[in-house]
Structures are given as structure tokens and as C-alpha cells.
Design an enzyme around this catalytic site. Structure first.
Site, short mmCIF file in Angstrom:
data_model
loop_
_atom_site.label_atom_id
_atom_site.label_comp_id
_atom_site.label_asym_id
_atom_site.label_seq_id
_atom_site.Cartn_x
_atom_site.Cartn_y
_atom_site.Cartn_z
N GLU A 153 39.52 32.80 36.07
CA GLU A 153 38.29 32.05 36.38
C GLU A 153 37.29 31.94 35.23
O GLU A 153 37.16 32.50 34.38
CB GLU A 153 37.61 33.30 37.19
N ASN A 209 35.67 39.36 39.88
CA ASN A 209 35.73 39.11 41.30
C ASN A 209 37.25 39.94 41.69
O ASN A 209 38.32 39.04 41.48
CB ASN A 209 35.75 37.70 41.73
N GLU A 290 27.52 37.86 45.26
CA GLU A 290 28.48 36.45 45.51
C GLU A 290 29.81 36.77 46.64
O GLU A 290 30.86 36.35 46.49
CB GLU A 290 28.93 36.06 44.16
N ARG A 323 27.54 45.87 37.42
CA ARG A 323 26.73 44.60 37.12
C ARG A 323 25.68 44.55 37.85
O ARG A 323 25.40 44.99 39.12
CB ARG A 323 27.61 43.61 37.48
N LYS A 358 23.77 40.53 32.45
CA LYS A 358 24.12 39.14 31.69
C LYS A 358 22.75 38.85 30.74
O LYS A 358 21.45 39.42 31.03
CB LYS A 358 23.92 38.06 32.72
N ASP A 363 22.47 32.63 34.68
CA ASP A 363 23.63 32.84 34.86
C ASP A 363 24.12 32.13 33.59
O ASP A 363 24.54 30.90 33.59
CB ASP A 363 24.17 32.09 35.79
N GLU A 385 25.56 41.50 28.76
CA GLU A 385 27.00 41.14 29.11
C GLU A 385 26.80 39.51 28.40
O GLU A 385 25.84 38.81 28.88
CB GLU A 385 27.39 41.16 30.47
N GLU A 391 31.55 28.28 30.05
CA GLU A 391 31.56 27.83 31.30
C GLU A 391 30.45 26.89 31.52
O GLU A 391 30.41 25.76 32.23
CB GLU A 391 31.13 28.88 32.56
N HIS A 511 20.67 25.13 34.80
CA HIS A 511 21.49 24.88 35.91
C HIS A 511 21.38 23.45 36.68
O HIS A 511 21.15 23.61 37.91
CB HIS A 511 21.10 25.93 37.12
C1 BDP Z 1 29.15 32.81 37.37
C2 BDP Z 1 30.57 32.19 37.57
C3 BDP Z 1 31.33 33.07 38.55
C4 BDP Z 1 31.40 34.42 38.33
C5 BDP Z 1 29.98 34.96 38.36
C6 BDP Z 1 29.98 36.22 37.82
O1 BDP Z 1 30.43 30.89 38.02
O2 BDP Z 1 32.70 32.30 38.68
O3 BDP Z 1 32.21 35.12 39.28
O4 BDP Z 1 29.26 34.32 37.38
O5 BDP Z 1 29.48 36.69 36.57
O6 BDP Z 1 28.82 32.51 36.05
O7 BDP Z 1 30.31 37.54 38.59
#
Ligand code: BDP
Length: 699
Positions: A153, A209, A290, A323, A358, A363, A385, A391, A511
Site C-alpha cells: 500500500e 491495514n 478508515e 495509532r 503522524k 495525513d 510517525e 504518497e 490535500h
Molecule cells: C493514508 C493512506 C492510507 C493509509 C492511511 C494510514 O492513504 O493508504 O492506510 O494513511 O496511515 O495516508 O492508515
């Protein structure tokens, strides 16, 4: 017969002629580990020091890679108050001593000595100046977002390193497994070596995930085989776990963290892991985020969930990294949520729980404010993190050296008074980086992106290093020490992140990608029925009056989550750092900035500067041709060219799109758009969360 011999002869000759190219072709796989040692060293263990797999690696590295004829002695020092991995390099007339309380520390000392030699810094080590180092973070951990099916991912460097089908199953007896795929075994060993060379001492093998399957007996036995390779290099293995595993894998009808059957299931699972991996590090958990399962599915809290796992791990000294990446649809401000959800829980987590946060509250954007949660909890262990994989900064196509971003983060954390930052769980420190590593031959897809892996390790060890010295070290070791190359390329790397910010999301914008791939500009992206907080307009809020997200005390009140002086600084548009102005404020198009120009004009000029700089990168790289092997030269050249084209794409898309709201003229000296907005708005990159787009898929 004679004819046959002749044919063999011809084939052999051809093969021999081709050999040099196949043998010596540069493919980037050697990373920064390109020693040219003379093998004249004598490496010895000090009296009484017993050899070990780790010390054998250290001795072997020095034996084959050190140039010099002094004796190098590895020595164990008493633990004292020192951290186990700390080390000292001492030079005397007789030779060099590498001392540490641990084998891993002696290995790190060996790599440090080799680095000094590679980068021409050996003169720093004199009889009067020993070099003493001690880690700032005890756990310096990579997070791989790798799935059991081999996809990664947000990975842009091929597939997963872990070929699960080919990894042998370690027997319950604990005997090390035999690898049939020796190339894979060697590759994983190279991975461990590269990490050890920059003191990375831990890794989470799989995606946050996480699939319940990761905890199957078979996968654990395979993870144990990987752990056996990493261990001598000082690395410990961790796993990301799916909170629903007792249900999804164990067949229980619940995963409620207070249910006795569930508690027992986790305890047994943990015990079975430690049987095979005695130094197993622990679990990383993404829960209630998510769509992932979590304790809240059962009316419980993050504390209930994290502490239950922590109790299962505690007898083995394992930890939980839980997290804080949580956000619910329909919220007023996504940036507020982690704080709102976790602050009430401060002080309630077990000692072996760390909240993994994070760097920013949204993000991993090219520039974010620091996550307010990191300033706020006082009685909870926290760890930052970072995202090493790009990404949101151009995948493995754009060059974006991230050390300056991480340094900016460390710097911001120092701004509030020390008393406001006091945290009573500071005895053990941790830091995580989402890996940019895959099975591409050069590991990271982009040869210069190796610098981000390298820099993460160096900064995790020592946050005081400058981005520039890390860039120099990396370039000298990975390419050449010729200043004609190192100086301009250091300047390029040092500038690259700010350039990316300028052409993608300047002035605190964030974003404004399409959902999904997160590559090109789509500030208009809004498919019907989407979650509002997944749409760019939720973040940029452009309208006829202005642009930006009002997070002040009159808006979402996000600024109030910060300690002073940041709270006041960010809350007032006149004191807010301009590079975050649209992060914290909905500013009028005509707002006058420090340079006397309006916000609208500044926005246009930022896009212009970013795109022109990206174009200059191509020129700088072209001048590097004499200093770089043709393979890496070519593989970077198209990337730089694509980056420049993408920068103009961002420039045109954003200026033209936002002009529809600003209704202001584009300054006359801005480069005329080469893309048309209506065409761009109809254009969609095929969405793929697992690969960088192919150039032919881009406009
Ligand atoms: C986002 C990503 C996703 C990740 C999520 C995460 O788009 O793919 O699963 O963070 O950190 O940046 O859990």
C-alpha cells in the site's frame, strides 16, 4: 563434432564479451554501501569478549572494507548509565577501539567508522577526540505497509520484499529454517545490513491495514524465519495486527477487548509468537480508523483495546504501538480529531503502550503543522510517525528529500517552553517511518529516494544532525565524493522539498489531490456521494472571498489545541507563519503578505517558482552526467523531466482553478498555461494505491 566445438567457442566468446556489462552494470542495488576497502586491517576482539553472529558481521565488514593497517579492536564496556546501543570510537597510536555495552553498538560503531572513511572525515577521530554516540530514540522502526499478497500500500518501488510463499516456515522446535530461495534470503540480509548501517533497529513487517491472516500459525512461523535473518543485525521484528483477529481468524463471535475468551485468545497468540521469536517487539495497531475494526465496535475505548493487548505482551516485554490516525466522517475539522479522541484518555494507558502519531494532524501532506496531540499528552508515551514513502510528494517519480521536513518538525516541537512539553513517560523514546522499500532492484524505485531511507535512520539516531550533512554523506557514499557532483546535488536535495511544496500546495494548502492515487492536482475532485472530508474542497475552501481553512478560535478552534506561543502565533493571521497561512486561516484574496503583494499574487508566484525550480533540477542533473554512471543517470533523467512537467501541470491546474474563485488577473510575468483547465478537469489518472502512475498515464 568440430562444428559443434566451434559453435560452443563462439557462444562462449559472446558470453564473455557480454560479461562486463552484465557484471558491472550499475543498478542502484548497492545503496550507500559501496566500500572500496584494501583489506589490510587486523580486527580483533578485546580479551574475554566472546564472538557472536553480530560481532562476526562487524569484523567481516571491517576486514573487507576498511583501508588502513592499524589494528581495530572491538571491546565491550560496562553498561553503567549508558544506553545499550551507545558506542565510542577511540584512536591511539596502536590502533582504533570500537567500544559499546552491546554487540549491536559495536556493529554500529563499525559502520560509523567506515562512514567516516567513505566521507573523508576520519580526521575527526584523533587521540584527543574520541567519538561518542548514543541514540536519541531507543526504537527506530520502519513500518512496511506490505500485504500478504505481495502488494505494498502506497509503495512505489515494486512489490513486497517479503515473498511469503518462498519464505520457509520455522519449526516449532526453534531450529532455524532452511531457505530454498537463497536469493531472497540474501536480499533480506542486505535489507538488514542497510538498516544496521544507519542504526535502524526494528521493523513492522506488514501493513497497518492488517489482515487477520497475518497472525495465522503459518505466517508467524515465516515471520520467525525473517526475524532470524534480521537479529544478528540488531533488528527486531514487530507485526501490525487486525483488532478483529479473534473473530476473523480465531473463530470467536466477538473481538470485544473485555471478553475473557478474547483476552485468552490474544494471550495464547502472543505466547505462541514468543516461542518462535523470543525477542519479538510487539504489535502496531490501526483501530477504528478508515473502516478497520477496533474496541469502539464493542462500545469500548482505545484504552480498553490497547491495554488488553499490552497485558498480553507485558510478560514478554513486548509493546503496543497504538495509532492515533483517527477521523470520523462529518466532523467539523479532521485536524481536531486525534486530540479530541485521545486527550481524555491521557494517563490511562499501560506503560508498554505508545500512541503512534503522524507528524501532522491530517495525513503526511508536503507541509503540515505539527500534530497538536504531540504537544499535549503529559502522562502517555507518544511516538511520531513519518512517511518515508512519497504518497503525497510525487511517488517514486519526483525527487523530494524529506530530511528538511522532519527537521522542521523537530524544530517546532522545541518552540513551547520545556515545562509545557514535560511528559512523564520519556524514559523510552520511539520513532517510526513508513518505508519506501520494495523489490525493485534499487530498493526505492527512485535512486535519490534512497536518501530518505538513509536520512530517516540517521535522524532517528540523532535528531541534531543537519539535513545538509546527511545529504552530503548520502551522496558521497552512493555516487561520488567529487565536489563537482556533491555540492550542486546537495543544494538540489536541500531545496527539493520546498520546491515540491511550492508547485503542489504552497502557503499551507493541503490535500488537493483526487481521492485514491494522491499523485496529481485535482482541487475540483468531488464525485457525488463522497465523504466530504475526502474531498479537496473540504480543505481548500476556496470561495469568492478567499481561500484556506479557518482553524482559528473563530473557526474550528484547532489553534486552541496548541500550547503557547504557537497557539497565539497561529491564531493571528498577522503572526501566523506564511507557509502555513492557509492551513490556519481563510484569508482574503487581497490579504497583503509580507512582500507587499496580495495573497492571490503570492499564490500564483509560488506555483511559478516551484515549476521553474523543478525545471532547473533537470538542468542540474544534466550537468551531473560526467559524474554518474549512465544507468542511474538515465533512470533519474526521465524522472526529473517528468517532475518538471508535473510541476507545470500543478501550476496550470491550480492557478486556473482557483482563479475561478478569486476572479483576479494572473500577474503578467506568470508563465502562460500550457494545459487547459477544462481538459485537465476531465482527465483522471487510473487509481492505483499500489503503484506510481506510468508516465503515459499522465497528461
Ligand atoms: C493514508 C493512506 C492510507 C493509509 C492511511 C494510514 O492513504 O493508504 O492506510 O494513511 O496511515 O495516508 O492508515
Amino acid at each position: 563434432m568440430a562444428r559443434h566445438n566451434f559453435r560452443t567457442f563462439i557462444l562462449w566468446t559472446l558470453a564473455l564479451l557480454m560479461l562486463p556489462t552484465t557484471m558491472w552494470a550499475e543498478n542502484g542495488s548497492d545503496l550507500w554501501l559501496r566500500y572500496k576497502g584494501q583489506q589490510t586491517t587486523q580486527v580483533v576482539l578485546s580479551k574475554g569478549l566472546k564472538s557472536s553472529p553480530t560481532l562476526r558481521i562487524a569484523m567481516n565488514e571491517l576486514n573487507s572494507n576498511w583501508t588502513g593497517n592499524e589494528t581495530i579492536t572491538l571491546q565491550r564496556t560496562a553498561h553503567g548509565g549508558d544506553k545499550p546501543e551507545s558506542f565510542t570510537l577511540t584512536r591511539t597510536a596502536q590502533g582504533i577501539t570500537l567500544a559499546s555495552p552491546s554487540d549491536a553498538g559495536m556493529l554500529y560503531a563499525s559502520y560509523t567508522l567506515l562512514r567516516l572513511q567513505q566521507t573523508g572525515q576520519l580526521s575527526r577521530l584523533t587521540p584527543n577526540n574520541p567519538i561518542c554516540e548514543s541514540p536519541q530514540n531507543d526504537v527506530r522502526i520502519l513500518n512496511h505497509w506490505d500485504n500478504p499478497n505481495g502488494t505494498v500500500e502506497r509503495g512505489y518501488a515494486g512489490s513486497s520484499l517479503w515473498k511469503w510463499d518462498a519464505i520457509p516456515v520455522k519449526a516449532k522446535s526453534g531450529k532455524q529454517a532452511k531457505w530454498n530461495d537463497t536469493a531472497l534470503q540474501a536480499r533480506i540480509e542486505q535489507y538488514a545490513r542497510a538498516n544496521a548501517s544507519v542504526c535502524i533497529n526494528a521493523t513492522v513487517l506488514n501493513n497497518v491495514n492488517a489482515k487477520p491472516l497475518m497472525l495465522s500459525a503459518d505466517m508467524i512461523c515465516k515471520a520467525a524465519s525473517i526475524a532470524d535473518i534480521l537479529r544478528p543485525y540488531g533488528m527486531r521484528v514487530y507485526l501490525a495486527v487486525n483488532f478483529g483477529s479473534p473473530h476473523g481468524l480465531g473463530g470467536l463471535d466477538t473481538a470485544d477487548p473485555l471478553n475473557p475468551e478474547v483476552i485468552k485468545w490474544w494471550k495464547n497468540k502472543v505466547d505462541s509468537i514468543y516461542q518462535l521469536i523470543p525477542d519479538f517487539g510487539g504489535f502496531l495497531v490501526k483501530a477504528n480508523s478508515e473502516g478497520e475494526p477496533g474496541p469502539m465496535d464493542y462500545g469500548r475505548t482505545h484504552v480498553d483495546g490497547a491495554n488488553m493487548l499490552a497485558d498480553a505482551l507485558a510478560p514478554h516485554k513486548g509493546i503496543v504501538m497504538w495509532r492515533a490516525f483517527v477521523y470520523a466522517p462529518g466532523s467539523k475539522d479532521r485536524a481536531n480529531q486525534a486530540y479530541e479522541e485521545f486527550m481524555p484518555l491521557d494517563g490511562k494507558f499501560r506503560d508498554n503502550v505508545t500512541i503512534q502519531i503522524k507528524n501532522g494532524p491530517i495525513d503526511f501532506q508536503p507541509r503540515e503543522a505539527v500534530s497538536p496531540l504531540l504537544f499535549s499528552m503529559k502522562h502517555t508515551r507518544m511516538m511520531p510517525e513519518f512517511q518515508i514513502t512519497q504518497e503525497y510528494t510525487g511517488h517514486s517519480i519526483h525527487t523530494c528529500y524529506l530530511a528538511p521536513m522532519w527537521k522542521e518538525f523537530f524544530h517546532t516541537l522545541q518552540i513551547p517552553a520545556a515545562s509545557d512539553m514535560a511528559n512523564d513517560k520519556n524514559d523510552m523514546r520511539l520513532i517510526a517511518g513508513v518505508a519506501n522499500i520494495g523489490d525493485d532492484i534499487n530498493w526505492c524505485g527512485n535512486d535519490l529516494a534512497q536518501a530518505n531511507w538513509y536520512a530517516f535512520g540517521r535522524l532517528a539516531w540523532n535528531e541534531q544532525l543537519t539535513s545538509e550533512e546527511i545529504a552530503r554523506e548520502f551522496l558521497m557514499q552512493t555516487f561520488t565524493a567529487d565536489p563537482q557532483f556533491v555540492d550542486p546535488m546537495t543544494a538540489l536535495l536541500m531545496h527539493s522539498r520546498e520546491t515540491v511544496v511550492s508547485y503542489m500546495m504552497p502557503l499551507g494548502l493541503h490535500h488537493i489531490f483526487a481521492g485514491g492515487h494522491h499523485y496529481g492536482p485535482e482541487p475540483w475532485y468531488a464525485p457525488r456521494g463522497s465523504r466530504e472530508d475526502w474531498l479537496p474542497r473540504y480543505y481548500h475552501r476556496a470561495d469568492s472571498l478567499g481561500i484556506g481553512f479557518d482553524r482559528t478560535s473563530k473557526g474550528s478552534r484547532n489553534t486552541q489545541q496548541y500550547p503557547e506561543p504557537l497557539r497565539s502565533l497561529y491564531d493571528n493571521i498577522n503572526t501566523c507563519p506564511e507557509n502555513l497561512i492557509l492551513w490556519f486561516h481563510h484569508a482574503s484574496w487581497d490579504y497583503l503578505m509580507q512582500d507587499g503583494l496580495t495573497l492571490w499574487q503570492n499564490l500564483c508566484y509560488k506555483y511559478e517558482t516551484g515549476a521553474r525550480e523543478a525545471e532547473q533540477f533537470v538542468e542540474v542533473w544534466q550537468q551531473m552526467k560526467p559524474y554518474v554512471d549512465s544507468e542511474r543517470y538515465e533512470s533519474m533523467l526521465w524522472r526529473f523531466q517528468r517532475q518538471a512537467r508535473d510541476a507545470w501541470w500543478w501550476h496550470d491546474a491550480c492557478i486556473l482553478y482557483f482563479q475561478q474563485f478569486s476572479q483576479r488577473p494572473i500577474p503578467a510575468d506568470i508563465t502562460a498555461p500550457r494545459f487547459q483547465l477544462d481538459k485537465l478537469m476531465k482527465f483522471h489518472i487510473p487509481i492505483d494505491n499500489y503503484r506510481a502512475p506510468k508516465p503515459e498515464q499522465l497528461p
